[in-house]
Design a protein around this motif. Structure first.
Motif, PDB file in Angstrom:
ATOM      1  N   HIS A 147       0.852  -1.193   0.000  1.00 40.45           N
ATOM      2  CA  HIS A 147       0.000   0.000   0.000  1.00 40.45           C
ATOM      3  C   HIS A 147       0.883   1.236   0.000  1.00 40.45           C
ATOM      4  O   HIS A 147       2.103   1.119   0.095  1.00 40.45           O
ATOM      5  CB  HIS A 147      -0.977  -0.010   1.183  1.00 40.45           C
ATOM      6  N   ASP A 151       5.872   4.834   4.818  1.00 43.18           N
ATOM      7  CA  ASP A 151       6.857   3.883   5.354  1.00 43.18           C
ATOM      8  C   ASP A 151       6.995   2.650   4.450  1.00 43.18           C
ATOM      9  O   ASP A 151       7.930   1.872   4.599  1.00 43.18           O
ATOM     10  CB  ASP A 151       6.528   3.477   6.794  1.00 43.18           C
ATOM     11  N   HIS A 152       6.093   2.495   3.504  1.00 43.28           N
ATOM     12  CA  HIS A 152       6.124   1.328   2.617  1.00 43.28           C
ATOM     13  C   HIS A 152       6.686   1.647   1.230  1.00 43.28           C
ATOM     14  O   HIS A 152       7.251   0.776   0.581  1.00 43.28           O
ATOM     15  CB  HIS A 152       4.717   0.721   2.515  1.00 43.28           C
ATOM     16  N   ASP A 254       0.386  -4.313   6.551  1.00 40.94           N
ATOM     17  CA  ASP A 254      -0.190  -3.594   7.701  1.00 40.94           C
ATOM     18  C   ASP A 254      -1.566  -4.139   8.073  1.00 40.94           C
ATOM     19  O   ASP A 254      -2.448  -3.393   8.490  1.00 40.94           O
ATOM     20  CB  ASP A 254      -0.287  -2.092   7.405  1.00 40.94           C
ATOM     21  N   PHE A 300       5.004  -6.200   8.612  1.00 41.99           N
ATOM     22  CA  PHE A 300       5.850  -5.013   8.439  1.00 41.99           C
ATOM     23  C   PHE A 300       6.145  -4.330   9.775  1.00 41.99           C
ATOM     24  O   PHE A 300       7.247  -3.829   9.983  1.00 41.99           O
ATOM     25  CB  PHE A 300       5.158  -4.042   7.482  1.00 41.99           C
ATOM     26  N   HIS A 301       5.155  -4.325  10.690  1.00 40.19           N
ATOM     27  CA  HIS A 301       5.353  -3.655  11.979  1.00 40.19           C
ATOM     28  C   HIS A 301       5.498  -4.667  13.116  1.00 40.19           C
ATOM     29  O   HIS A 301       5.253  -4.330  14.276  1.00 40.19           O
ATOM     30  CB  HIS A 301       4.203  -2.690  12.251  1.00 40.19           C
TER      31      HIS A 301
HETATM   32 ZN   LIG Z   1       2.884   0.919   7.771  1.00 41.12          ZN
END
Ligand SMILES: [Zn+2]
Length: 326
Positions: A147, A151-152, A254, A300-301
């Motif tokens: 997306h 941060d991506h 995410d 991712f997190h």
């Molecule tokens: Zn993110």
């Protein structure tokens, strides 16, 4: 449970999160009063999934004060209690950023890019991690994007405007691209939200046509890698399922922010979920599928090594990471 107020609240909070400007999102900066997070070294972790190698690459960590708005629909005291029950700090949240590399035959497929040169001092480590794992940016033949939050996608181009993965095709979910590149939406967006739209333009507006490939979520994006629609966090948020020799790995992007909160309580809405109700549903469905299939997953997190399994726990799920070192 999810009132209209929650939806409005979520979009306002997202707006505020981007208000610091298109190039330095405030949520990727460290909160000065809480010290600096310690980054993992060497900051990558490799596992085998069938015949394929999957490598998590820690782009860095941002430390944010834990504030009431972070979880839109739970009292701060409850959020703090859940953190305390896991022996985690209760005054701040450490949010890691974790792209993944899939090495399959001759293919080197990167999933998301981290913040590149556009985050705080404890972010933007992806290229360093890649080198530590034995790869250069020019080795990447494909970049898959979940997306369009900064941060991506931030790492796709540097400050000089160069495409960092110069030999790669960049595969993006068509509905995500359509949403963020819509000029009418940019014009109608709240002032604080325009930074996110402009950041998307910084990355994609001049991307050569032969580099940018739009795919429909649900389609195969590389041999053995299928995209899966998981709309909610953003309008085109998409996951990637990797299958090899009877084993499975899912990059969940995410689907949750930190799993210590949002896998344990899948009905909690992080302030960044643009459609909290859709995000909640797809979060539960996807984790149920991953648990039933006994798939490996990466988030991712998720806390480093950001790779592991999900198990049912209480009203939700618990992330069980693989050991940090092989
Ligand atoms: Zn993110």
């Amino acid at each position: 449970m999810f009132t209209r107020r929650h939806f409005i609240g979520a979009s306002l909070a997202t707006t505020a999160a981007y208000a610091a400007g298109s190039f330095a999102p405030v949520w990727a900066q460290n909160a000065p009063n809480f010290g600096t997070p310690t980054l993992p070294t060497p900051g990558f972790r490799k596992i085998k999934v069938g015949d394929v190698e999957v490598i998590s690459l820690n782009d860095g960590i941002a430390r944010r004060p834990l504030v009431e708005e972070f979880v839109k629909n739970a009292p701060l005291a409850e959020v703090r209690a859940l953190l305390a029950s896991q022996n985690l700090p209760t005054e701040y949240i450490d949010i890691p950023f974790t792209p993944f590399l899939v090495v399959a035959g001759g293919r080197r497929i990167l999933m998301d890019t981290g913040l590149g040169e556009f985050g705080g001092a404890t972010t933007g480590k992806l290229l360093e991690r890649l080198r530590a794992a034995g790869f250069q940016a020019s080795d990447i033949d494909t970049v898959l994007i979940t997306h369009y939050h900064g941060d991506h996608i931030g790492g796709l181009r540097n400050r000089a405007g160069e495409f960092v993965f110069s030999k790669a095709k960049v595969l993006v979910p068509a509905p995500e691209h359509a949403f963020w590149m819509d000029d009418a939406r940019l014009a109608a967006a709240a002032e604080g939200m325009k930074g996110a739209f402009n950041n998307v333009r910084r990355v994609f507006a001049q991307m050569p046509a032969e580099m940018l490939v739009r795919f429909e979520p649900g389609s195969e994006v590389a041999p053995g890698i299928r995209s899966v629609a998981a709309f909610g966090h953003t309008p085109g948020h998409t996951l990637f399922d990797v299958a090899s020799a009877g084993q499975n790995f899912t990059f969940v992007g995410d689907l949750t922010n930190v799993p210590e909160l949002f896998a344990r309580n899948p009905d909690w809405a992080v302030q960044f979920d643009m459609d909290a109700e859709a995000a909640r549903k797809v979060r539960r469905e996807t984790f149920q599928r991953i648990v039933a299939n006994k798939s490996m997953l990466g988030g991712f997190h998720f806390p480093f090594p950001s790779l592991g399994r999900m198990v049912a726990a209480g009203n939700g799920f618990a992330f069980q990471p693989v050991a940090a070192n092989a």
